[in-house]
Design an enzyme around this catalytic site. Structure first.
Site, short mmCIF file in Angstrom:
data_model
loop_
_atom_site.label_atom_id
_atom_site.label_comp_id
_atom_site.label_asym_id
_atom_site.label_seq_id
_atom_site.Cartn_x
_atom_site.Cartn_y
_atom_site.Cartn_z
N LYS A 192 0.85 -1.19 0.00
CA LYS A 192 0.00 0.00 0.00
C LYS A 192 0.89 1.24 0.00
O LYS A 192 1.87 1.31 0.76
CB LYS A 192 -0.89 -0.03 1.25
CG LYS A 192 -1.92 1.10 1.31
CD LYS A 192 -2.76 1.00 2.59
CE LYS A 192 -3.87 2.03 2.65
NZ LYS A 192 -4.67 1.93 3.88
N SER A 244 -9.61 2.01 2.90
CA SER A 244 -8.73 2.73 2.01
C SER A 244 -7.72 1.84 1.29
O SER A 244 -7.15 2.26 0.28
CB SER A 244 -7.96 3.79 2.80
OG SER A 244 -7.12 3.18 3.77
N SER A 272 -9.90 -0.29 7.12
CA SER A 272 -9.27 -0.16 5.80
C SER A 272 -8.57 -1.40 5.26
O SER A 272 -8.18 -1.43 4.09
CB SER A 272 -8.28 1.01 5.82
OG SER A 272 -8.98 2.22 5.75
#
Lengths: 477, 482, 95
Positions: free
Chosen positions: B76, B151, B175
């Site tokens: 990420k 996210s 997330s």
């Protein structure tokens, strides 16, 4: 109208740790810009703080030195504001639960009275970087080497009533933080910086007037000047029927003027809240006891001991213990010289004068306590007079050897041979018979003249006491 | 090679069936050919990846390989990776080349794993749909018109679409778990303090936690084995030994006590999800578990508590983005204030600015006690509810989300509607507990996630539960055909 | 609770954000609805509840006072928008 000045101080003291409060960067002074600013100090995204154990130990030591409550559960808050020298956009500081609670500092004033200044609290925080305003194409340069240097901010109650008291207090605080080794005390490097909150009120009034804060004064002298200037300004305004605006001011030591800091006028809302990257700092009695055990003799205890053990006056004891180096030097001189009173006089007199004139630190001066002690011993055992001792001292500063070597080499030994002195007395009387008769007739003050003349032809080496005695006996005879 | 779990890849590398270089080339080719559809990656680090694969192959040849040496992974784009752009999905950091490495990615690289690139996310991790990224939305491979969740949407899609065998995500309010649920993969948010936050760009510091997004619970265990542990650079990381998370995977679940919070099965839950979750729970009963209803009475209040605490922390965490030392700076600032204001207004997107303003408001003079302090008090009450419940049951199960993936654009104009979708995940972060999402079925062709919440530091138990479920079911093996 | 324009401006100013006229209506409504949402917690009685700052109620660890960082200025300033002679340059700072 008679006005009374009310002053409270906030003092930023840089703690003499090797590294920053939340990072492993060096805190050494004077490095090239931004060479001691690492990822943490620059607030790169993703960085995290870890608290320096020595910053904690030194803050606790300060608390113990001012007889304060120590916060067993302190924590850090973020104080949010934007400034280019504040990389994270917040300063990590303490508000609700500071490490040091209420304490006090006793200050000896010029009039000989002792005054207690209450400390409201002292908290740990990080220093900011520096903005350099030399011209970079009309821009400012930011150096973050200082960002993250550990500070304690000491906040007093508004107990101070004059610039002189403020200076006496500040000097005492300097003595304490250097004596316990938590700060190097280098004012010129910004190791101690003062913010002064000043207000005035009609004498006798109990309510406080509106105050202003003059920030970032980095010498005792500037602090004194800034307070005088601000008190005058406020009284002028009030006497003209005006009112004081609460504001932050900046004093310029070069021009001896102050002005309002307009950028700080905007009402700030610092949005303090507990820093989620740091956890509560929890300490126990045993931790505090361990710090207490490492504390050297505190300045107040030293003063009491000097008075008790060396029979010094309050004033002398305070002067000699104002710095650890001077106190240690004095004790060395007293020990090897065998006379504390003489040691005190010499340390505060000739020796201090010499240091001042040559702008020398005690650590860097060529005279050892043993040497000065030897000089005092030679005064005491009548080898030399106090006057000759000054000549010897001069030679010592020039590196001509120990007092004994100098006395020997220069032949400065006091003449104590009664026969030799009597011969000199006779010579002086013979040359000044008229005056001698006048003295005999009762004009006692001529005594000084005769002693002086004998000392002169002895090149100062005759023992003045003996000279006096022999002249007395001649008068009678 | 591309449909294998990392356990299978590790075995294949160990047996010499294929090399890390071959594997890495295949994944890079797949990303190249397919990611235009999904927009899962912000940066693909071909050269770094191939160099790392070569090193991994050499290390294996030298007999120094660890289990995961040579296995590719996607990261990420919230983890700082030295020498590689680390954008956090924001224009603010579009030009930021991280000069240091996060602890989690350092550990992966020390283990010999090969990073394929940096995945898309909601800007500064603020979102539940990966739509607020400066680099555009990521699309869900199960239906390209829907969001992948957020996210960590890019990481979820990279794994779900087979562009990476496993990925690293972060979870502040769901997330990891919510995009795992939306994309039909396994995601684990560890206990707060289990994985170092050093180098992970902060959103809500007291809530953020990194963790694995994987095809299976077993894979998640392998990654957690690598990234977990105390870090002296993170004051909030726990100095507690790390277990071998693979050791208990095969333990039977006989006697496992499962609690079902009645608040997680209320009116807001879609029937399709309810049914899939109930079926999964029945599966656990077959595996020997017992089930009882419990109560987490403050579940709904976790939304206001979270949406004060996270924005408050974020509002100050993001103050460092000021245009002075790195990142975006506006053109030709006319003075200092102009530089700050324009840099931040131009550099941040709408949702980030919105949360900064909410957080600033909640911390401002006169409101602190009513908002921030109150939310932190409520937080303790929410934690206490979990502590009480977990004294009685071993784990808590329920849906990860109230609905399946929604259409792109459906909720991004209405922040509150989006916030309400986080109802089942937020309280786990507020309490700091570990939580996992497992694929447990489909509703209208979109994956459904089962959330399993455990006690502090019970990751091994959660992964054991996940592995046993995946041994008995095949939901986790379903692949999208997009 | 609904926010008015001046409150939005004050908050934006504190956060060094600028709300353009074209965005104002959107911020007014979205921030107000978020505040309505979070205001639900005002109904909860939290008397005598200690705020929870860290989920594990842990306490701070201490770091040894040892220099661990070397000068890394060149690498760190590679990302700087404007730097000269080792300094980060910003529009003139007026105190």
């Amino acid at each position: 109208m008679q006005w009374e000045t009310v002053i409270g101080l906030e003092i930023h003291v840089q703690l003499s740790t090797r590294t920053k409060i939340f990072s492993g960067s060096s805190t050494a002074f004077g490095a090239e810009p931004n060479t001691q600013a690492n990822a943490v100090d620059l607030a790169l995204p993703g960085i995290l703080p870890v608290f320096n154990e020595q910053a904690l130990a030194k803050a606790v030591a300060f608390g113990l030195a001012i007889d304060a409550e120590i916060g067993k559960q302190s924590f850090f808050e973020r104080k949010n504001y934007f400034y280019p020298d504040l990389p994270k956009g917040y300063q990590t500081t303490q508000l609700e639960a500071p490490i040091v609670g209420r304490g006090h500092v006793d200050v000896l004033l010029d009039n000989g009275e002792s005054k207690r200044v209450r400390i409201h609290h002292a908290h740990l925080e990080e220093d900011a970087g520096k903005s350099l305003h030399e011209d970079f194409h009309g821009m400012s340069g930011i150096d973050l080497n200082r960002a993250g240097t550990p500070l304690i901010e000491i906040v007093t109650e508004p107990d101070i009533r004059s610039a002189a008291e403020a200076v006496a207090f500040a000097k005492k605080l300097h003595t304490i933080v250097t004596a316990i080794g938590i700060c190097d005390g280098e004012m010129s490097q910004g190791s101690m910086r003062f913010d002064v909150n000043v207000s005035v009120r009609p004498k006798g009034s109990e309510t406080l007037g509106t105050r202003t804060e003059t920030k970032n004064l980095n010498s005792f002298k500037f602090m004194e000047e800034a307070i005088h200037l601000e008190v005058e300004r406020q009284i002028d305004i009030l006497e003209d029927g005006g009112s004081i605006i609460q504001e932050t001011r900046l004093y310029n030591g070069d021009t001896k003027t102050a002005r309002s800091m307009r950028s700080k006028e905007e009402a700030n809302d610092y949005r303090y809240f507990p820093c989620p990257d740091l956890l509560p700092v929890v300490i126990d009695e045993s931790y505090i006891d361990a710090i207490r055990d490492t504390l050297p003799e505190l300045p107040d205890a030293k003063v009491s001991r000097f008075i008790r053990d060396y029979d010094l006056t309050d004033y002398d004891a305070n002067v000699l213990s104002a710095s650890q180096a001077m106190a240690d030097f004095f004790e060395g001189v007293a020990k090897s010289g065998g006379d504390a009173k003489l040691a005190a006089n010499w340390c505060m007199g000739e020796f201090s004068k010499y240091l001042n004139q040559n702008n020398l630190e005690i650590e860097a001066n060529p005279i050892t306590p043993e040497n000065l002690g030897q000089l005092i011993a030679r005064i005491k055992d009548n080898t030399i007079s106090g006057k000759i001792a000054k000549t010897v001292f001069q030679a010592m500063t020039d590196g001509e050897g120990t007092p004994d070597q100098i006395i020997e080499a220069k032949g400065l030994k006091q003449v104590t041979d009664t026969g030799a002195i009597e011969a000199m007395v006779d010579e002086v009387i013979a040359a000044n018979l008229d005056q001698f008769e006048e003295m005999k007739a009762g004009k006692d003050k001529l005594m000084g003249f005769f002693v002086g003349q004998v000392m002169k032809i002895s090149k100062g080496q005759a023992n003045p006491g003996q000279v006096n005695q022999i002249i007395q006996s001649k008068l009678k005879g | 090679m591309l449909n294998k779990t990392i356990k299978q890849l590790a075995d294949g590398l160990a047996s010499g069936e294929f090399s890390s270089t071959e594997l890495t080339q295949d994944y890079l080719a797949k990303i190249k050919s397919e990611d235009a559809k999904y927009n899962a990656f912000i940066t693909v680090t071909d050269e770094h990846a191939l160099a790392a694969a070569k090193t991994a192959d050499e290390r294996r040849a030298a007999g120094k390989a660890e289990v995961l040496t040579g296995v590719p992974i996607a990261i990420k784009d919230i983890f700082c990776t030295q020498g590689v752009k680390t954008s956090c999905g924001s224009k603010m950091l579009d030009n930021f080349i991280a000069p240091y490495e996060s602890t989690a990615t350092q550990k992966l690289s020390d283990a010999g794993m090969v990073s394929l690139g940096k995945t898309n996310l909601d800007e500064f991790a603020m979102g539940s749909s990966t739509e607020s990224s400066f680099y555009g939305p990521t699309r869900n491979p199960w239906n390209l018109d829907t969001v992948p969740g957020g996210s960590s949407g890019g990481s979820a899609v990279a794994v779900a679409a087979g562009m990476a065998p496993v990925a690293l995500g972060t979870d502040t309010g769901g997330s990891i778990r919510q995009p795992a649920a939306f994309c039909g993969i396994t995601g684990l948010k560890p206990t707060y303090g289990r994985v170092s936050r050093w180098g992970m760009i902060a959103y809500g510091s007291s809530l953020d936690q990194g963790g694995p997004m994987a095809q299976t619970a077993e894979d998640a265990a392998l990654i957690l084995n690598t990234i977990a542990g105390f870090d002296p650079k993170d004051s909030t990381s726990m100095d507690k030994p790390v277990e071998d998370y693979t050791a208990q995977l095969n333990a039977p679940l006989t006697g496992l006590k499962i609690g079902l919070p009645k608040e997680y099965f209320g009116s807001g839950l879609s029937d399709g999800i309810r049914n899939a979750v109930i079926d999964a729970v029945k599966q656990f009963e077959k595996l020997g578990a017992t089930v009882k209803e419990i109560s987490l009475p403050r579940t709904e209040l976790s939304i206001p508590a979270y949406y004060i605490i996270a924005p408050a922390e974020a509002s100050t965490n993001l103050s460092r983005f000021d245009g002075v030392r790195y990142g975006y700076r506006c053109e030709d600032p006319k003075d200092l204030e102009d530089m700050y204001t324009r840099t931040r207004s131009e550099g941040f997107g709408t949702e980030v600015k919105r949360r900064i303003m909410v957080g600033t408001y909640a911390l401002s003079a006169g409101y602190y006690d009513a908002y921030y302090r109150k939310a932190q008090q409520l937080r303790r009450m929410i934690k206490q509810d979990f502590v009480t419940a977990l004294a009685d049951v071993d784990v808590i199960m329920g849906p990860t989300t109230p609905s399946t993936a929604w259409n792109i654009g459906a909720k991004n104009q209405d922040p509150v509607a989006m916030y309400l979708e986080d109802i089942y995940t937020l309280s786990v972060n507020l309490a700091g507990l570990p939580g996992m999402s497992l694929p447990c079925g489909f509703h209208d062709g979109l994956p459904v996630g089962l959330q399993v919440i455990g006690n502090y530091f019970s990751e091994a138990k959660l992964l054991n539960i996940g592995h046993q479920f995946q041994t008995a079911t095949d939901w986790h093996t379903k692949k999208p055909n997009a | 609770m609904s926010l008015d324009r001046s409150q939005v401006e004050t908050v934006a100013r504190l956060a060094r954000l600028k709300v353009d006229e074209s965005e104002m209506a959107d911020y007014l409504s979205s921030l107000s609805s978020i505040l309505d949402l979070v205001d639900q917690l005002q109904a909860v009685d939290t008397t005598d509840v200690e705020p929870l700052a860290n989920p594990l109620d842990a306490s701070q660890r201490l770091r040894a006072d040892v220099v661990t960082e070397e000068n890394n200025r060149e690498a760190l300033q590679a990302n700087a928008p404007l730097a000269e002679k080792g300094l980060f340059l910003v529009p003139k700072v007026i105190e």
